[in-house]
Design a protein around this motif. Structure first.
Motif, short mmCIF file in Angstrom:
data_model
loop_
_atom_site.label_atom_id
_atom_site.label_comp_id
_atom_site.label_asym_id
_atom_site.label_seq_id
_atom_site.Cartn_x
_atom_site.Cartn_y
_atom_site.Cartn_z
N UNK A 21 64.56 40.58 52.59
CA UNK A 21 63.89 41.25 53.12
C UNK A 21 62.71 40.64 54.16
N UNK A 22 62.19 39.38 53.79
CA UNK A 22 60.69 38.82 54.07
C UNK A 22 61.14 38.19 55.45
N UNK A 23 62.66 37.12 55.01
CA UNK A 23 61.91 36.78 56.55
C UNK A 23 62.88 37.74 57.82
N UNK A 24 63.15 39.16 57.78
CA UNK A 24 63.39 40.15 58.88
C UNK A 24 61.93 40.58 59.29
N UNK A 25 61.34 40.67 58.47
CA UNK A 25 59.90 41.12 58.32
C UNK A 25 59.01 40.01 59.07
N UNK A 26 59.10 38.84 58.67
CA UNK A 26 58.21 38.03 58.99
C UNK A 26 58.63 37.27 60.83
N UNK A 27 60.56 37.69 60.85
CA UNK A 27 60.73 37.55 62.13
C UNK A 27 60.42 38.34 63.20
N UNK A 28 60.41 39.89 63.01
CA UNK A 28 59.84 41.05 63.56
C UNK A 28 57.97 40.80 64.22
N UNK A 29 58.02 39.88 62.45
CA UNK A 29 56.12 39.98 63.23
C UNK A 29 56.28 38.57 64.14
#
Lengths: 214, 292
Positions: A21-29
């Protein structure tokens, strides 16, 4: 969110995070800032989300230390969110007659029919890719479907095989060796160079499986 | 007027079309690929007045024979080999004119692994995902070259070559020293300095995915002995340590992710030298920053 920035040579940075979840959020940002391209963010060449990390590769001439502090500042202010930048939805039709379906049922304590219902009952999400072009690691499925890899990998797994391993599900984009447990097959095309992007499954894509007769 | 083209008459172990690589597709599992010795490839393009994105032929361990249909200007860089045009020897790192029908032969280089044959105008095969590079791991890009292939030469660039030859003073020592920065998992190892203390030799199982090394295996420390690393992003020049303890230096066609810890990453200037290593070659590492 908590993050650790790890060194990876002169032209890359590895960001270690808590989970998918953190990876997907960070990648999007990170992707939004890289696409806007202001200041040092112009130096971001590419992003690669993985299980617990995001790889940031830099264009030549980019100041690693400046980007590092910007990434640090961004991530410390970032909260895990449902906004993962991309919510493309894909439905995959599957014939559930894989050679490991019975073993998966035995291992999970479910019947074969219950395995199929569990696999189709919850939408999955592409957490990250890798292994081969077009291969997506699907996360967020029914936790009862957790199974080990095969003790001895198969020398050849047919293209379109739908498989399970660990917490993941995945579909083999082309024939290759593989150690995942095969529960079914699909005729969906996962990799087509004539399409843009050529991969059907990109990080963040929501995937729903539907059982169809053979 | 039809443009000139190059006909492949014979290849050695491996001849590939390469350029600077395929950028921006990591998230769909497509790596960068591109010329293994990027410096040598870029030098050939510069000498020919080609744009930096032009493609050349990467010839591994010689054995290449090419016929020019129409006139062309070529340049050889990378591992110096005996090169002849219709049995007449020609120079390395220099502009070579090929008359219509001339045959160019690249011999086996006495030192180094990869010789680059570039042509003024570049090799004009279609791009795949923005690049003409052959990725030997994923199979993306043109197929490895075979006798009978005809490669169209691209439009002659307006820019004229302004030097005729570049002295390639690069030494080809029996042992190379490679400078290493600490990697993301350097602290997984009992004694990271063992990487620099150990003499390593190049394994014959090396290719464009990675150069494998033999030597006294590196040991993980107790905390990380049995730990499994979730796959993470890899880069060219990263030194991965598989369970055997013998390091692998990743080259251009490495998988985009890997599940073995990276102890260190080479300075990018030194990765080109790795691309020129041959089996039994000797490697010494030198840390250029301390492992924190």
């Amino acid at each position: 969110m908590d993050s650790r920035l790890l060194p990876l040579g002169e032209h890359a940075l590895l960001v270690e995070l808590g989970g998918t979840d953190e990876v997907l959020t960070a990648t999007a940002a990170l992707g939004r800032l890289a696409a806007a391209g202001h200041g040092v963010w112009r130096g971001v060449e590419d992003l690669l989300p993985a299980a617990r990390t995001v790889l940031i590769t830099l264009r030549p001439g980019t100041q690693l230390s400046r980007l590092r502090s910007q990434v640090q500042a961004l991530l410390s202010d970032l909260a895990v969110s449902a906004d993962r930048g991309q919510s493309r939805q894909v439905e995959i039709e599957v014939v559930y007659d894989g050679p490991d379906l019975a073993d998966v049922a035995r291992h999970t304590g479910l019947t074969a029919q219950e395995v199929i219902e569990a696999h189709t009952g919850t939408p999955w999400r592409v957490g990250f890719t890798g292994f081969a072009p077009g291969f997506g690691y699907l996360v967020g499925g029914d936790p009862r479907l957790r199974v080990p890899r095969l003790a001895t990998p198969r020398k050849s797994v047919p293209a379109g095989s739908v498989a399970l391993a660990g917490d993941y599900s995945g579909i083999y984009p082309r024939s290759s060796p593989g150690g995942w447990q095969l529960i079914g097959r699909t005729s969906a095309v996962l990799w087509d160079l004539a399409q843009d992007p050529p991969a059907l499954l990109t990080p963040g894509t929501i995937v729903t499986f539907r059982a169809v007769p053979s | 007027m039809s443009r000139s083209h190059l006909e492949i008459l014979q290849t050695g172990p491996l001849a590939l079309i390469q350029d600077r690589g395929r950028i921006g597709h990591l998230a769909i599992g497509v790596g960068r690929s591109g010329a293994a010795d990027l410096g040598a490839h870029a030098l050939a393009n510069r000498l020919l007045g080609n744009p930096a994105g032009a493609a050349s032929i990467e010839c591994t361990l010689g054995g290449l024979r090419v016929r020019s249909h129409g006139r062309s200007t070529v340049c050889l860089t990378g591992a110096p080999a005996v090169v002849s045009v219709d049995s007449r020897p020609v120079g390395h790192g220099a502009l070579v004119e090929l008359p219509d029908g001339a045959t160019l032969t690249v011999g086996m280089p006495p030192n180094g692994a990869r010789t680059y044959l570039a042509v003024r105008g570049g090799i004009a095969v279609p791009r795949v995902l923005g690049s003409r590079a052959t990725d030997t791991l994923s199979g993306i890009g043109p197929a490895p070259l075979r006798p009978g292939d005809r490669l169209r030469v691209g439009r002659t660039p307006r820019r004229l070559p302004h030097v005729e030859a570049a002295p390639t003073a690069r030494p080809w020592p029996a042992e190379v020293t490679l400078r290493v920065l600490p990697g993301p998992r350097a602290h997984w190892f009992q004694d990271p300095d063992a990487l620099a203390r150990t003499p390593w030799t190049v394994s014959s199982a090396s290719d464009r995915r990675g150069v494998r090394l033999h030597g006294i295996p590196l040991q993980r420390n107790e905390t990380h002995a049995a730990l499994e690393l979730p796959s993470e992003g890899m880069v060219r020049g990263a030194i991965q340590v598989p369970p055997s303890g013998e390091p692998v230096i990743l080259l251009n066609d490495h998988p985009v992710t890997g599940g073995y810890p990276v102890i260190g990453v080479l300075l990018s200037a030194d990765v080109d030298r790795v691309a020129q290593l041959t089996p039994t070659g000797r490697v010494q590492f030198r840390w250029v920053a301390s492992v924190a």
